[in-house]
Scaffold this motif. Structure first.
Motif, PDB file in Angstrom:
ATOM      1  N   MET A   1       7.378  -5.780  -3.104  1.00 53.34           N
ATOM      2  CA  MET A   1       6.533  -4.604  -3.266  1.00 53.34           C
ATOM      3  C   MET A   1       5.091  -5.011  -3.553  1.00 53.34           C
ATOM      4  N   LEU A   2       4.921  -6.030  -4.374  1.00 56.28           N
ATOM      5  CA  LEU A   2       3.567  -6.526  -4.639  1.00 56.28           C
ATOM      6  C   LEU A   2       2.938  -7.097  -3.370  1.00 56.28           C
ATOM      7  N   GLU A   3       3.720  -7.878  -2.637  1.00 53.19           N
ATOM      8  CA  GLU A   3       3.220  -8.491  -1.403  1.00 53.19           C
ATOM      9  C   GLU A   3       2.873  -7.418  -0.370  1.00 53.19           C
ATOM     10  N   GLY A   4       3.761  -6.437  -0.239  1.00 56.73           N
ATOM     11  CA  GLY A   4       3.577  -5.393   0.761  1.00 56.73           C
ATOM     12  C   GLY A   4       2.426  -4.454   0.479  1.00 56.73           C
ATOM     13  N   HIS A   5       1.925  -4.454  -0.765  1.00 57.23           N
ATOM     14  CA  HIS A   5       0.800  -3.592  -1.123  1.00 57.23           C
ATOM     15  C   HIS A   5      -0.529  -4.350  -1.234  1.00 57.23           C
ATOM     16  N   LYS A   6      -0.532  -5.615  -0.849  1.00 54.52           N
ATOM     17  CA  LYS A   6      -1.802  -6.344  -0.802  1.00 54.52           C
ATOM     18  C   LYS A   6      -2.660  -5.738   0.304  1.00 54.52           C
ATOM     19  N   PRO A   7      -3.974  -5.617   0.080  1.00 53.53           N
ATOM     20  CA  PRO A   7      -4.839  -4.983   1.086  1.00 53.53           C
ATOM     21  C   PRO A   7      -4.695  -5.568   2.487  1.00 53.53           C
ATOM     22  N   GLU A   8      -4.646  -6.898   2.585  1.00 52.71           N
ATOM     23  CA  GLU A   8      -4.577  -7.506   3.913  1.00 52.71           C
ATOM     24  C   GLU A   8      -3.260  -7.178   4.619  1.00 52.71           C
ATOM     25  N   VAL A   9      -2.200  -6.975   3.835  1.00 53.16           N
ATOM     26  CA  VAL A   9      -0.911  -6.607   4.430  1.00 53.16           C
ATOM     27  C   VAL A   9      -0.934  -5.134   4.856  1.00 53.16           C
ATOM     28  N   LEU A  10      -1.440  -4.259   3.977  1.00 53.76           N
ATOM     29  CA  LEU A  10      -1.539  -2.834   4.317  1.00 53.76           C
ATOM     30  C   LEU A  10      -2.374  -2.625   5.576  1.00 53.76           C
ATOM     31  N   LEU A  11      -3.422  -3.412   5.721  1.00 55.09           N
ATOM     32  CA  LEU A  11      -4.310  -3.266   6.880  1.00 55.09           C
ATOM     33  C   LEU A  11      -3.688  -3.807   8.169  1.00 55.09           C
ATOM     34  N   SER A  12      -2.602  -4.553   8.053  1.00 56.93           N
ATOM     35  CA  SER A  12      -2.005  -5.182   9.233  1.00 56.93           C
ATOM     36  C   SER A  12      -0.947  -4.326   9.916  1.00 56.93           C
ATOM     37  N   TYR A  13      -0.546  -3.220   9.304  1.00 58.04           N
ATOM     38  CA  TYR A  13       0.537  -2.415   9.867  1.00 58.04           C
ATOM     39  C   TYR A  13       0.135  -1.792  11.200  1.00 58.04           C
ATOM     40  N   ASP A  14       1.075  -1.767  12.140  1.00 60.01           N
ATOM     41  CA  ASP A  14       0.840  -1.140  13.438  1.00 60.01           C
ATOM     42  C   ASP A  14       0.928   0.379  13.311  1.00 60.01           C
TER      43      ASP A  14
ATOM     44  N   TYR B   1      -5.232   2.775  -2.433  1.00 61.05           N
ATOM     45  CA  TYR B   1      -6.003   3.816  -1.746  1.00 61.05           C
ATOM     46  C   TYR B   1      -7.063   3.239  -0.809  1.00 61.05           C
ATOM     47  N   ASP B   2      -7.873   2.306  -1.293  1.00 65.64           N
ATOM     48  CA  ASP B   2      -8.989   1.804  -0.484  1.00 65.64           C
ATOM     49  C   ASP B   2      -8.499   1.174   0.819  1.00 65.64           C
ATOM     50  N   ALA B   3      -7.464   0.334   0.730  1.00 66.27           N
ATOM     51  CA  ALA B   3      -6.930  -0.290   1.941  1.00 66.27           C
ATOM     52  C   ALA B   3      -6.280   0.750   2.844  1.00 66.27           C
ATOM     53  N   SER B   4      -5.618   1.731   2.238  1.00 65.67           N
ATOM     54  CA  SER B   4      -4.978   2.786   3.022  1.00 65.67           C
ATOM     55  C   SER B   4      -6.019   3.636   3.733  1.00 65.67           C
ATOM     56  N   ARG B   5      -7.091   3.967   3.006  1.00 73.06           N
ATOM     57  CA  ARG B   5      -8.177   4.751   3.604  1.00 73.06           C
ATOM     58  C   ARG B   5      -8.834   3.969   4.737  1.00 73.06           C
TER      59      ARG B   5
ATOM     60  N   VAL C   1      -8.892  12.979   8.038  1.00 72.46           N
ATOM     61  CA  VAL C   1      -7.713  13.433   7.292  1.00 72.46           C
ATOM     62  C   VAL C   1      -7.840  13.068   5.819  1.00 72.46           C
ATOM     63  N   GLU C   2      -7.468  14.015   4.952  1.00 68.67           N
ATOM     64  CA  GLU C   2      -7.456  13.764   3.500  1.00 68.67           C
ATOM     65  C   GLU C   2      -6.232  12.927   3.141  1.00 68.67           C
ATOM     66  N   LEU C   3      -6.404  12.029   2.170  1.00 71.20           N
ATOM     67  CA  LEU C   3      -5.311  11.170   1.712  1.00 71.20           C
ATOM     68  C   LEU C   3      -5.082  11.399   0.228  1.00 71.20           C
ATOM     69  N   TYR C   4      -3.831  11.679  -0.135  1.00 67.93           N
ATOM     70  CA  TYR C   4      -3.460  11.887  -1.534  1.00 67.93           C
ATOM     71  C   TYR C   4      -2.331  10.927  -1.905  1.00 67.93           C
ATOM     72  N   CYS C   5      -2.483  10.248  -3.027  1.00 66.21           N
ATOM     73  CA  CYS C   5      -1.445   9.355  -3.549  1.00 66.21           C
ATOM     74  C   CYS C   5      -0.672  10.104  -4.639  1.00 66.21           C
ATOM     75  N   VAL C   6       0.597  10.368  -4.389  1.00 65.36           N
ATOM     76  CA  VAL C   6       1.445  11.119  -5.314  1.00 65.36           C
ATOM     77  C   VAL C   6       2.604  10.227  -5.751  1.00 65.36           C
ATOM     78  N   ASN C   7       2.968  10.294  -7.014  1.00 68.46           N
ATOM     79  CA  ASN C   7       4.065   9.469  -7.522  1.00 68.46           C
ATOM     80  C   ASN C   7       5.402  10.048  -7.068  1.00 68.46           C
ATOM     81  N   LYS C   8       5.726   9.848  -5.803  1.00 67.71           N
ATOM     82  CA  LYS C   8       6.961  10.394  -5.235  1.00 67.71           C
ATOM     83  C   LYS C   8       8.210   9.674  -5.738  1.00 67.71           C
ATOM     84  N   TYR C   9       8.095   8.363  -5.973  1.00 68.85           N
ATOM     85  CA  TYR C   9       9.297   7.553  -6.163  1.00 68.85           C
ATOM     86  C   TYR C   9       9.371   6.820  -7.494  1.00 68.85           C
TER      87      TYR C   9
END
Length: 198
Positions: free
Chosen positions: A55-68, A98-102, A113-121
């Motif tokens: 989870m930590l690895e998958g949320h690194k900015p460079e990883v988030l930015l790499s998703y297809d 948020y920043d990497a996701s945006r 598009v607006e982006l909202y981070c909600v504690n879903k899980y």
């Protein structure tokens, strides 16, 4: 028209990337089509320590930015915006992402598009310094006509909207899920989603 869109595995191919990460980090070969659970710890048979690491690895900015990008997502959403529809991305990613996701959204044509981070899980304690830009109570004050979602674990977030039409993006981990009612419809791609909404 107000439309809720989930981020991971609706707009981008997160699970495919996690499948590769798990293979690289732990030598576990779980192909995308064999991911039978939304819960990644269960899906990949990870220990708690491995799950926290992934989870930590998958949320690194460079990883988030790499998703297809999921094919067709940007084209359909921009078509909706051009028609005057209000589209909100409601993600379970923590605000630290948020920043990497945006940036990912802006790079892939979702800049309007607006982006909202909600504690879903309930992940606020899993990723250090996690917080969310929208509390669940505030999210529940929002109204939507349609929702695009892949996670059966998120379906309860729609209980306050009895008229909501939920378009379940077909993924291996939701194929055996019982859809909660007649307002839920399985969709194989963004073209099908567009046809239903319009």
């Amino acid at each position: 028209m107000n439309i809720y869109v989930d981020f991971d595995d609706c707009l981008c191919e997160t699970a495919r990337s996690f499948s590769k990460l798990v293979a690289e980090l732990f030598g576990k070969d779980v192909p995308y089509e064999n991911i039978k659970y939304f819960n990644l710890q269960k899906a990949f048979s990870l220990t708690q320590e491995q799950y926290e690491q992934i989870m930590l690895e998958g949320h690194k900015p460079e990883v988030l930015l790499s998703y297809d990008e999921t094919p067709g997502a940007a084209e359909v959403i921009n078509c909706w915006i051009d028609k005057g529809y209000n589209v909100s991305i409601i993600t379970g990613r923590p605000y630290g992402a948020y920043d990497a996701s945006r940036a990912w959204l802006d790079q892939h044509g979702f800049e309007r598009v607006e982006l909202y981070c909600v504690n879903k899980y309930g992940r606020e304690n899993l990723i250090p310094n996690s917080r969310f830009s929208l509390e669940v109570e505030d999210y529940r004050k929002m109204h939507f006509d349609f929702a695009v979602e892949d996670s059966p674990e998120a379906f309860h977030f729609f209980d306050h909207l009895p008229e909501l039409k939920v378009l379940v993006f077909d993924r291996p981990w939701n194929r055996e899920a019982v859809l909660p009612g007649e307002n839920y419809r399985r969709c194989i791609d963004w073209n099908m989603i567009k046809q239903i909404v319009e």
